[in-house]
Design a protein around this motif. Structure first.
Motif, PDB file in Angstrom:
ATOM      1  N   LEU A  70     -49.504  75.291 -28.717  1.00 28.93           N
ATOM      2  CA  LEU A  70     -48.283  74.648 -27.975  1.00 28.93           C
ATOM      3  C   LEU A  70     -47.159  75.176 -28.849  1.00 28.93           C
ATOM      4  N   VAL A  71     -45.903  75.699 -28.143  1.00 26.91           N
ATOM      5  CA  VAL A  71     -44.819  75.973 -28.870  1.00 26.91           C
ATOM      6  C   VAL A  71     -43.722  75.318 -28.189  1.00 26.91           C
ATOM      7  N   ILE A  72     -42.852  74.583 -28.991  1.00 31.66           N
ATOM      8  CA  ILE A  72     -41.720  73.748 -28.538  1.00 31.66           C
ATOM      9  C   ILE A  72     -40.455  74.771 -28.754  1.00 31.66           C
ATOM     10  N   THR A  73     -39.786  74.885 -27.619  1.00 32.18           N
ATOM     11  CA  THR A  73     -38.825  75.847 -27.834  1.00 32.18           C
ATOM     12  C   THR A  73     -37.932  75.571 -26.423  1.00 32.18           C
ATOM     13  N   ALA A  74     -36.686  76.083 -26.700  1.00 33.06           N
ATOM     14  CA  ALA A  74     -35.592  75.918 -25.724  1.00 33.06           C
ATOM     15  C   ALA A  74     -35.240  77.316 -25.485  1.00 33.06           C
ATOM     16  N   ASP A  75     -35.749  78.197 -26.010  1.00 31.94           N
ATOM     17  CA  ASP A  75     -35.524  79.739 -26.192  1.00 31.94           C
ATOM     18  C   ASP A  75     -36.391  80.464 -25.166  1.00 31.94           C
ATOM     19  N   ILE A  76     -35.862  81.040 -23.812  1.00 30.03           N
ATOM     20  CA  ILE A  76     -36.533  81.351 -22.783  1.00 30.03           C
ATOM     21  C   ILE A  76     -37.193  82.658 -23.081  1.00 30.03           C
ATOM     22  N   PRO A  77     -36.543  83.649 -23.917  1.00 28.25           N
ATOM     23  CA  PRO A  77     -37.459  84.775 -24.076  1.00 28.25           C
ATOM     24  C   PRO A  77     -38.626  84.616 -25.266  1.00 28.25           C
ATOM     25  N   LEU A  78     -38.361  83.835 -25.990  1.00 29.70           N
ATOM     26  CA  LEU A  78     -39.664  83.353 -26.932  1.00 29.70           C
ATOM     27  C   LEU A  78     -40.567  82.561 -26.125  1.00 29.70           C
ATOM     28  N   ALA A  79     -40.247  81.682 -25.363  1.00 33.61           N
ATOM     29  CA  ALA A  79     -41.347  81.109 -24.002  1.00 33.61           C
ATOM     30  C   ALA A  79     -42.026  82.168 -23.452  1.00 33.61           C
ATOM     31  N   ALA A  80     -41.312  83.048 -22.988  1.00 28.83           N
ATOM     32  CA  ALA A  80     -41.898  84.270 -22.221  1.00 28.83           C
ATOM     33  C   ALA A  80     -43.177  84.899 -23.072  1.00 28.83           C
ATOM     34  N   ALA A  86     -50.995  83.776 -23.957  1.00 26.57           N
ATOM     35  CA  ALA A  86     -51.900  82.564 -23.520  1.00 26.57           C
ATOM     36  C   ALA A  86     -51.713  81.351 -23.974  1.00 26.57           C
ATOM     37  N   ALA A  87     -50.448  81.195 -24.614  1.00 28.78           N
ATOM     38  CA  ALA A  87     -50.071  79.699 -25.142  1.00 28.78           C
ATOM     39  C   ALA A  87     -49.310  78.873 -24.075  1.00 28.78           C
ATOM     40  N   HIS A  88     -48.800  77.775 -24.744  1.00 23.94           N
ATOM     41  CA  HIS A  88     -48.310  76.900 -23.791  1.00 23.94           C
ATOM     42  C   HIS A  88     -46.922  76.726 -24.505  1.00 23.94           C
ATOM     43  N   ALA A  89     -45.743  76.409 -23.613  1.00 24.06           N
ATOM     44  CA  ALA A  89     -44.404  76.291 -23.869  1.00 24.06           C
ATOM     45  C   ALA A  89     -43.750  75.383 -23.284  1.00 24.06           C
ATOM     46  N   LEU A  90     -43.232  74.232 -24.099  1.00 24.96           N
ATOM     47  CA  LEU A  90     -42.568  73.317 -23.609  1.00 24.96           C
ATOM     48  C   LEU A  90     -41.262  73.083 -24.129  1.00 24.96           C
ATOM     49  N   ASP A  91     -40.143  72.735 -23.498  1.00 26.54           N
ATOM     50  CA  ASP A  91     -38.605  72.711 -24.095  1.00 26.54           C
ATOM     51  C   ASP A  91     -38.653  71.057 -24.567  1.00 26.54           C
ATOM     52  N   PRO A  92     -37.530  71.049 -25.566  1.00 26.17           N
ATOM     53  CA  PRO A  92     -37.438  69.616 -26.020  1.00 26.17           C
ATOM     54  C   PRO A  92     -37.017  68.565 -24.955  1.00 26.17           C
ATOM     55  N   ARG A  93     -36.496  68.945 -23.771  1.00 25.32           N
ATOM     56  CA  ARG A  93     -36.376  68.204 -22.692  1.00 25.32           C
ATOM     57  C   ARG A  93     -37.499  67.849 -22.051  1.00 25.32           C
ATOM     58  N   GLY A  94     -38.887  68.223 -22.177  1.00 30.45           N
ATOM     59  CA  GLY A  94     -39.961  67.909 -21.385  1.00 30.45           C
ATOM     60  C   GLY A  94     -40.140  68.880 -20.134  1.00 30.45           C
ATOM     61  N   ASN A  95     -39.544  69.993 -20.322  1.00 29.13           N
ATOM     62  CA  ASN A  95     -39.761  70.874 -19.055  1.00 29.13           C
ATOM     63  C   ASN A  95     -40.811  72.016 -19.630  1.00 29.13           C
TER      64      ASN A  95
END
Length: 156
Positions: A70-80, A86-95
């Motif tokens: 799981l990665v916590i980030t608001a950075d959209i390119p990092l999330a991509a 095949a990991a999970h990405a969640l932003d600090p606002r819960g999205n």
């Protein structure tokens, strides 16, 4: 499963939630930033300081993350990039960032960048709120209930 945090811009309240979750679930939480980060003493909480530079923390997270993390980030390119591994990405606002929404988010980010570079004020994100932290806490708890148990059982 591990949790990686893009920590330079992550709100303190979110880091505190992750610290408590690390202790409770005995999972590793690793904060990655280009500045020194103070963390509570724990065998489950780590921090990595990367050299200053454009996307240095993001590159280190992508290097370390594996399938199921799981990665916590608001950075959209990092999330991509995280989703590509095949990991999970969640932003600090819960999205959640998902395969279904990542391309739209990348496109909207690019449009906003183009507008800003043309001198148009896009307003930016709303201030972080209590509602955001509650949404994050709920999503994190649901995720850990689904994914965190297997790791705890293998470590005990």
């Amino acid at each position: 499963m591990q949790v990686f945090v893009d920590a330079d811009a992550c709100p303190a309240v979110i880091k505190d939630m992750l610290f408590r979750a690390a202790q409770r679930t005995r999972m590793t939480v690793t904060l990655v930033a280009n500045q020194y980060l103070r963390t509570p003493p724990s065998p489950f909480i780590k921090s990595i300081q990367v050299p200053a530079g454009f996307d240095a923390a993001d590159a280190r997270i992508v290097e370390l993350v594996t399938s199921g993390d799981l990665v916590i980030t608001a950075d959209i390119p990092l999330a991509a990039a995280v989703l590509d591994k095949a990991a999970h990405a969640l932003d600090p606002r819960g999205n959640w960032f998902t395969r279904e929404n990542i391309q739209e988010r990348l496109t909207m980010r690019d449009v906003s960048d183009q507008l800003r570079s043309a001198g148009i004020d896009t307003g930016g994100p709303a201030p972080f709120s209590t509602r955001d932290s509650k949404a994050f806490a709920g999503q994190l708890d649901r995720f850990l209930a689904r994914h965190g148990t297997a790791r705890r059982e293998t470590n005990e």
